[in-house]
Design a protein around this motif. Structure first.
Motif, short mmCIF file in Angstrom:
data_model
loop_
_atom_site.label_atom_id
_atom_site.label_comp_id
_atom_site.label_asym_id
_atom_site.label_seq_id
_atom_site.Cartn_x
_atom_site.Cartn_y
_atom_site.Cartn_z
N LYS A 71 -0.26 -46.90 12.54
CA LYS A 71 -1.42 -47.50 11.89
C LYS A 71 -2.60 -47.47 12.85
O LYS A 71 -2.47 -47.82 14.03
N VAL A 72 -3.75 -47.04 12.36
CA VAL A 72 -4.96 -46.96 13.17
C VAL A 72 -5.67 -48.31 13.18
O VAL A 72 -5.88 -48.93 12.13
N LEU A 73 -6.02 -48.77 14.36
CA LEU A 73 -6.80 -49.99 14.52
C LEU A 73 -8.08 -49.65 15.29
O LEU A 73 -8.01 -49.06 16.36
N GLU A 74 -9.21 -50.01 14.74
CA GLU A 74 -10.47 -49.82 15.46
C GLU A 74 -10.58 -50.93 16.51
O GLU A 74 -10.52 -52.12 16.19
N SER B 268 -10.07 -43.92 10.75
CA SER B 268 -10.71 -45.23 10.82
C SER B 268 -9.67 -46.32 10.53
O SER B 268 -8.49 -46.03 10.30
N GLU B 269 -10.13 -47.55 10.52
CA GLU B 269 -9.27 -48.73 10.40
C GLU B 269 -8.26 -48.63 9.25
O GLU B 269 -8.60 -48.27 8.13
N ASN B 270 -7.01 -48.93 9.59
CA ASN B 270 -5.90 -49.05 8.63
C ASN B 270 -5.39 -47.72 8.09
O ASN B 270 -4.47 -47.72 7.26
N HIS C 150 -14.32 -51.77 25.13
CA HIS C 150 -14.39 -50.88 26.30
C HIS C 150 -15.36 -49.74 26.02
O HIS C 150 -16.13 -49.34 26.90
N SER C 151 -15.33 -49.24 24.80
CA SER C 151 -16.26 -48.20 24.40
C SER C 151 -16.33 -48.17 22.88
O SER C 151 -15.46 -48.70 22.19
N ARG C 152 -17.36 -47.52 22.37
CA ARG C 152 -17.44 -47.22 20.95
C ARG C 152 -16.48 -46.07 20.66
O ARG C 152 -16.06 -45.33 21.54
N GLY C 153 -16.12 -45.92 19.39
CA GLY C 153 -15.23 -44.84 19.01
C GLY C 153 -13.85 -44.98 19.62
O GLY C 153 -13.16 -43.99 19.84
N HIS C 154 -13.44 -46.22 19.87
CA HIS C 154 -12.12 -46.49 20.47
C HIS C 154 -11.17 -46.96 19.37
O HIS C 154 -11.50 -47.85 18.59
N VAL C 155 -10.01 -46.34 19.31
CA VAL C 155 -8.96 -46.78 18.38
C VAL C 155 -7.67 -46.98 19.15
O VAL C 155 -7.44 -46.39 20.20
N SER C 156 -6.82 -47.86 18.62
CA SER C 156 -5.46 -48.04 19.12
C SER C 156 -4.50 -47.69 17.99
O SER C 156 -4.89 -47.65 16.82
N PHE C 157 -3.25 -47.44 18.34
CA PHE C 157 -2.27 -47.00 17.36
C PHE C 157 -1.07 -47.95 17.40
O PHE C 157 -0.46 -48.15 18.45
#
Length: 245
Positions: free
Chosen positions: A149-152, A136-138, A156-163
């Motif tokens: 670092k994880v960014l929620e 999850s976030e941070n 575009h969709s739920r359950g989407h994270v960027s790195f």
């Protein structure tokens, strides 16, 4: 396809460089030294093409310990089961998406809707996959010498994270289907696509002032990627919607 000394593009389908199966998203390899990671898995139709690209670059598959999924759509995640079972990679995904991926929930992943819409062939398969870690976030993900670092990033969709990779004074973002070159986005008629969430996510990414962008489709950007994020941000600020990829 070498991007820099730490990153390479090892998979890309019809909306990108066509170096692997046409249904694949952009698949990146991050080299942390003793350990490497894949960012997204592609559609799983012919994953050996991705493996061949990795090996041609001189990377032994035994070094690729992790598979990080940006979200649970099939072109990004249907190949995860192959890499998890064949190579023992630890698959990491957003907490919200973990049960959808493990249980092969074809409604929550919008796979059934995509099939009805003709996005995937009738015989296209999306197998369930064991997830080693939900994030999850941070949260931080260590890949050898590198930390992501994880960014929620819903929209575009739920359950989407960027790195986010911050290394040697530069910021590189593995953005999945959040933002693309030219300030484009992907808005679809699916249950969890939200324009309001998208606008908030783009505002968050705009505040990062990223140098490099590694999107889920299309060209990657090595420098001044923040300008492309700003294009989308300006559209949302005008109460408009950015152009669709």
């Amino acid at each position: 396809m070498q991007i820099n000394e730490r990153m390479m593009l090892v998979g890309s389908g019809k909306y990108g460089s066509l170096i692997s199966d046409s249904m694949d998203c952009n698949v990146y390899l991050l080299d942390g030294g003793a350990e490497c990671a894949l960012i997204d898995a592609g559609g799983g139709v012919d994953p050996q093409r991705i493996v061949a690209n990795i090996e041609k670059a001189g990377i032994a598959m035994a070094r690729v310990k992790y598979l990080l999924l940006t979200h649970a759509h099939a072109d990004h995640a249907a190949g995860a089961a192959f890499f998890q079972t064949r190579y023992g990679m630890q698959v990491i995904a957003a907490n919200e998406a973990v049960p959808w991926l493990e249980q092969a929930d074809m409604d929550k992943t919008s796979f059934n809707a995509a099939k009805r819409g003709g996005v995937y062939a009738p015989d296209f398969q999306f197998p369930g996959c064991a997830i080693a870690r939900g994030v999850s976030e941070n949260e931080s993900i260590q890949i050898g010498e590198l930390a992501l670092k994880v960014l929620e990033t819903p929209g575009h969709s739920r359950g989407h994270v960027s790195f986010l990779l911050e290394h040697e004074g530069r910021k590189a973002l593995f953005a999945g289907d959040t933002i693309f070159a030219g300030g484009k986005v992907v808005i679809q008629n699916i249950w969890d696509c939200s324009i309001q969430d998208y606008a908030e996510t783009v505002a968050k990414l705009h505040s990062l002032h990223i140098d490099s962008l590694m999107p889920g489709h299309g060209p990657f950007l090595v420098n001044e990627a923040w300008r492309h994020v700003e294009m989308a941000q300006n559209c949302f600020n005008r109460l408009d919607v950015p152009p669709n990829l």
